[in-house]
Write a protein that holds these residues in place. Structure first.
Motif, short mmCIF file in Angstrom:
data_model
loop_
_atom_site.label_atom_id
_atom_site.label_comp_id
_atom_site.label_asym_id
_atom_site.label_seq_id
_atom_site.Cartn_x
_atom_site.Cartn_y
_atom_site.Cartn_z
N TYR A 26 -16.06 5.41 4.34
CA TYR A 26 -14.98 4.43 4.23
C TYR A 26 -15.21 3.54 3.01
N GLY A 27 -14.11 2.99 2.45
CA GLY A 27 -14.17 2.25 1.20
C GLY A 27 -14.04 0.75 1.35
N GLN A 28 -13.98 0.07 0.20
CA GLN A 28 -13.80 -1.37 0.13
C GLN A 28 -12.35 -1.65 -0.21
N ILE A 29 -11.71 -2.59 0.50
CA ILE A 29 -10.29 -2.84 0.32
C ILE A 29 -10.03 -4.30 -0.01
N LEU A 30 -8.91 -4.54 -0.66
CA LEU A 30 -8.35 -5.88 -0.86
C LEU A 30 -7.00 -5.90 -0.15
N LEU A 31 -6.78 -6.89 0.72
CA LEU A 31 -5.51 -7.04 1.42
C LEU A 31 -4.68 -8.12 0.74
N GLU A 32 -3.42 -7.80 0.45
CA GLU A 32 -2.48 -8.76 -0.11
C GLU A 32 -1.28 -8.86 0.82
N ALA A 33 -0.72 -10.06 0.91
CA ALA A 33 0.49 -10.28 1.70
C ALA A 33 1.59 -10.80 0.78
N ASN A 34 2.65 -10.07 0.68
CA ASN A 34 3.77 -10.43 -0.21
C ASN A 34 3.29 -10.69 -1.63
N GLY A 35 2.32 -9.90 -2.07
CA GLY A 35 1.81 -9.97 -3.43
C GLY A 35 0.69 -10.95 -3.67
N ALA A 36 0.30 -11.75 -2.67
CA ALA A 36 -0.77 -12.74 -2.84
C ALA A 36 -2.04 -12.26 -2.13
N PRO A 37 -3.22 -12.36 -2.77
CA PRO A 37 -4.46 -11.93 -2.12
C PRO A 37 -4.73 -12.71 -0.83
N ARG A 87 -3.17 2.66 -3.13
CA ARG A 87 -2.54 1.55 -2.43
C ARG A 87 -1.79 2.05 -1.19
N LEU A 88 -1.84 1.25 -0.17
CA LEU A 88 -1.11 1.52 1.07
C LEU A 88 -0.28 0.29 1.41
N GLN A 89 1.03 0.49 1.57
CA GLN A 89 1.93 -0.62 1.91
C GLN A 89 2.35 -0.51 3.37
N LEU A 90 2.22 -1.62 4.08
CA LEU A 90 2.62 -1.71 5.48
C LEU A 90 3.63 -2.84 5.61
N MET A 91 4.68 -2.63 6.39
CA MET A 91 5.69 -3.65 6.60
C MET A 91 5.51 -4.25 7.99
N VAL A 92 5.44 -5.59 8.05
CA VAL A 92 5.24 -6.30 9.31
C VAL A 92 6.35 -7.34 9.44
N ARG A 93 7.00 -7.36 10.58
CA ARG A 93 8.11 -8.28 10.82
C ARG A 93 7.62 -9.49 11.60
N THR A 94 7.97 -10.69 11.13
CA THR A 94 7.71 -11.92 11.86
C THR A 94 9.04 -12.62 12.13
N GLU A 97 10.90 -9.02 7.31
CA GLU A 97 9.92 -8.06 6.84
C GLU A 97 8.97 -8.70 5.81
N ASN A 98 7.68 -8.46 5.98
CA ASN A 98 6.65 -8.90 5.05
C ASN A 98 5.83 -7.70 4.62
N SER A 99 5.52 -7.65 3.33
CA SER A 99 4.78 -6.52 2.78
C SER A 99 3.28 -6.82 2.76
N PHE A 100 2.50 -6.00 3.46
CA PHE A 100 1.04 -6.07 3.42
C PHE A 100 0.54 -4.85 2.66
N THR A 101 -0.24 -5.10 1.60
CA THR A 101 -0.72 -4.01 0.75
C THR A 101 -2.24 -3.96 0.78
N LEU A 102 -2.78 -2.76 1.05
CA LEU A 102 -4.22 -2.53 1.00
C LEU A 102 -4.51 -1.73 -0.27
N THR A 103 -5.41 -2.24 -1.10
CA THR A 103 -5.80 -1.55 -2.33
C THR A 103 -7.27 -1.19 -2.27
#
Length: 707
Positions: free
Chosen positions: A98-109, A73-80, A137-143
């Motif tokens: 390169y692999g296949q990823i799922l992107l989640e924002a604040n825990g939601a797919p 998992r990779l967590q990125l913080m983005v400010r709006t 700050e918003n958390s974007f997670t790539l799994t």
């Protein structure tokens, strides 16, 4: 009197300039700039110069992440600066490792992406989906969720992230007022407000005409990636066979009456002409989802292209007269490619058969009267078998009482359809026929062929797309004959409609495919011929004998409510004259053996036939699981409607077969109502898939590839 149409706009948000117009929130974040707040569970993070690969990358660089395993998992913080619903798009790099990823924002797919390409190339803009973001700050997670069968790694490259606010939250701030218009507006009685809108800048200069809101708030379209407990809807999906896909769409306002879907082979912004389109009879209520299905088998080539090709799907909202009341949705991308090898898990993961079985048994124990579970899995030296039975096959209310056994023969209900599909494929090959051949030459000569019956093919019956939708779903000989005489409407063909009659018809068709000659008493004769065929050509070759469609012995296993209490059990009677789509009596062990021979040998089907059964989902259905996929079919019988008949009164039977791509086979039979499904038919497929996905455990120090 002409009725007035009320359109609810309680959630409609309009931005009205208080001092000067404020443009809609839009944010572009360079990938390498996200390194400052990036946090990876493993692998290196760096800013990588991309000029050696071309000038497509913004700033000539990217964020480069090098994980080594699925699950990283990779967590990125983005400010709006403002809360709201944002459209999320990204510009990625695609490469051979390169692999296949799922992107989640604040825990939601949000969406998924496959980063594989034989060359190092820029992905272009990838629309991932929508996200609810907050101010700050918003958390974007790539799994890492997998890798293409042709990829050699799980790396990820991000050029930039793009966020566009399409619906602001209900707040006040800055020089803009966010106004909520309450209640409903009767557009045929009230005078609608008028005004102008700057469509390029995305804000309202004056009160807007509600009739034009559809052009501002365009539909959202998604395609289903997973169903059941792991249901997931995304904006891009890869397929390796032309198939029917489920889509869902929603519109922020309630002004639409209908919809139109379109499929193109190039992006719509390149003036693409649709290769297919259709109309949706209903539009979703404001803010709600509406589902529809597109059969891509009618639009895509039968064989995948040598190199992956993208197709694009969009939907447009229409009024009752067919006029557009919205701009088209953002296109969903369907990538059509050669089948990829099942995703291999890396060395730190291993499937725990013990955990898998324990999870299933825990879900059934004390929630059913009796259950029988058999799991067969390839081992390093031999086949691994797990046989578990719990509870009772007959209670004290039905003497002689006895415990459930994996060898207890019970009605397998609709799992019969998987067996019937195998028999059909055997006979089609023997006669040199395609699954696209019409079935009518193999119906009794004295049957009347109703309108359009001659258009029905074997494949359409085997996938519930024959157009048989009307009338009762009775499967006795007389009802089947009446169904054929009634005919079908061509507008119903190709649409999925689960009907037992589709497979019960094969009880009649299979004998004629096998050179059936009898002229009289066809009801009993065709049933006997069907049972004779499957015994001789399916069960006897794999060591199973005397398979019938009626309760076995003087004291057969019975079906109960839950809890059973003092209720007498049910047998559901003799199905000899109604089988084909249900009714065969087999044990859990025998079903597992049938699956094993189907998957691991050529005794029942050739590799080509087996692939056709899987690709076209003939007699079973495909679902994605960790590391690959599975094919499953369930069965269900009941004595009362779950919506109106309590658990403690209605008897039930549940059955299931699952064939996993890692070679494991499973058979399950439950002889009662299920405590966890008190008011709806239970579906044990999601339960088994959930247990499978949760049974991959970390094993440190492994020196060879996982299963």
């Amino acid at each position: 009197m002409k009725s007035r149409r009320l359109v609810n706009i309680a959630c409609l948000l309009l931005v009205v300039a208080a001092a000067k117009p404020a443009a809609a929130q839009s944010l572009v974040q360079e990938g390498e700039a996200l390194l400052q707040t990036a946090n990876a569970s493993e692998g290196d993070l760096a800013a990588q110069a991309m000029l050696p690969f071309g000038r497509s990358w913004s700033g000539h660089s990217q964020l480069f992440w090098t994980p080594s395993r699925i699950g990283a998992r990779l967590q990125l913080m983005v400010r709006t600066t403002a809360p709201g619903v944002y459209d999320v798009a990204a510009y990625f790099t695609k490469a051979p490792d390169y692999g296949q990823i799922l992107l989640e924002a604040n825990g939601a797919p949000v969406g998924s992406f496959d980063g594989f390409d034989p060359r190092v190339v820029h992905s272009g803009r990838v629309s991932l989906g929508a996200a609810n973001l907050k101010a700050g700050e918003n958390s974007f997670t790539l799994t890492i969720i997998g890798r293409n069968g042709r990829s050699t790694g799980c790396f990820v490259g991000i050029d930039k992230l793009e966020l566009t606010c399409r619906q602001a939250a209900n707040v006040r701030g800055g020089d803009a007022n966010i106004l909520v218009l309450p209640g409903s507006v009767d557009f045929e009685r009230d005078t609608p407000p008028t005004g102008n809108r700057d469509f390029d800048r995305g804000f309202v200069l004056a009160p807007i005409d509600p009739g034009r809101l559809g052009a501002w708030l365009k539909p959202v379209l998604q395609v289903r990636l997973h169903s059941g407990d792991f249901e997931q809807w995304v904006t891009n999906r890869a397929i390796d066979a032309p198939q029917a896909l489920w889509f869902r769409w929603r519109i922020p306002t309630g002004t639409a009456e209908r919809g139109r879907w379109e499929v193109a082979h190039v992006p719509f912004d390149k003036a693409a002409k649709p290769i297919g389109q259709g109309f949706l009879s209903e539009a979703p209520a404001a803010g709600k989802w509406e589902w529809f299905e597109i059969d891509l088998a009618k639009l895509l080539p039968a064989q995948p292209p040598a190199t992956p090709h993208d197709y694009y799907v969009r939907v447009t909202a229409l009024d009752a007269k067919g006029n557009e009341v919205s701009a088209p949705s953002e296109a969903v991308t369907i990538t059509y490619a050669q089948p990829a090898a099942p995703i291999k898990l890396y060395t730190s993961y291993e499937f725990s058969l013990a955990q898998f079985v324990q999870r299933i048994e825990s879900a059934l124990k004390d929630k059913t009267v009796g259950y029988a579970l058999v799991v067969l899995r390839p081992g390093k030296d031999a086949q691994l078998a797990v046989n578990i039975a719990g509870g009772l096959a007959r209670t004290a209310a039905d003497l002689p009482a006895r415990s459930m056994s994996v060898d207890e023969r019970l009605n397998i209900a609709s799992v019969n359809k998987t067996i019937t599909a195998v028999a059909v494929l055997q006979l089609l090959q023997a006669r040199g026929l395609s699954v696209n051949h019409p079935v009518h030459p193999y119906l009794p000569a004295d049957w009347t062929l109703g309108p359009n019956v001659k258009t029905i093919t074997f494949r359409e019956l085997l996938t519930h797309r024959s157009g048989i939708v009307s009338g009762t779903d009775a499967t006795d000989y007389a009802s089947l004959k009446s169904t054929i005489a009634a005919g079908i409407n061509l507008t119903d063909k190709g649409k999925f409609k689960y009907q037992n009659r589709n497979f019960a018809l094969f009880r009649v068709i299979i004998p004629y495919l096998n050179s059936f000659q009898k002229k009289t008493d066809l009801d009993a004769a065709t049933s006997d011929a069907y049972l004779a065929y499957i015994n001789q050509h399916i069960f006897q070759p794999i060591g199973i004998s005397n398979v019938g469609a009626s309760p076995v012995g003087a004291a057969p296993g019975l079906y109960y409510p839950f809890p059973a209490g003092t209720a007498r059990g049910d047998t559901y009677g003799d199905w000899t004259g109604t089988c084909g789509g249900g009714g065969l009596h087999l044990s859990a062990r025998e079903l597992a053996v049938f699956l094993w021979y189907l998957r691991h040998t050529n005794t029942l089907l050739s590799p080509t036939q087996r692939k056709q059964m899987e690709d076209f989902q003939l007699g079973w259905y495909r679902s994605d699981v960790v590391g690959g996929h599975c094919y499953a079919h369930g069965g269900y019988l009941r004595s009362g409607d779950p919506a109106t008949t309590p658990l403690a009164i209605r008897t039930e039977l549940n059955s299931l077969v699952v064939s996993f791509s890692d070679g494991m086979q499973l058979a399950l039979i439950v002889n009662s109502a299920f405590k966890d499904s008190p008011s709806a038919p239970p579906d044990f497929t999601p339960l088994v898939i959930k247990a499978y996905n949760e049974s991959w455990v970390t094993v440190l120090g492994k020196g060879s590839a996982g299963p």
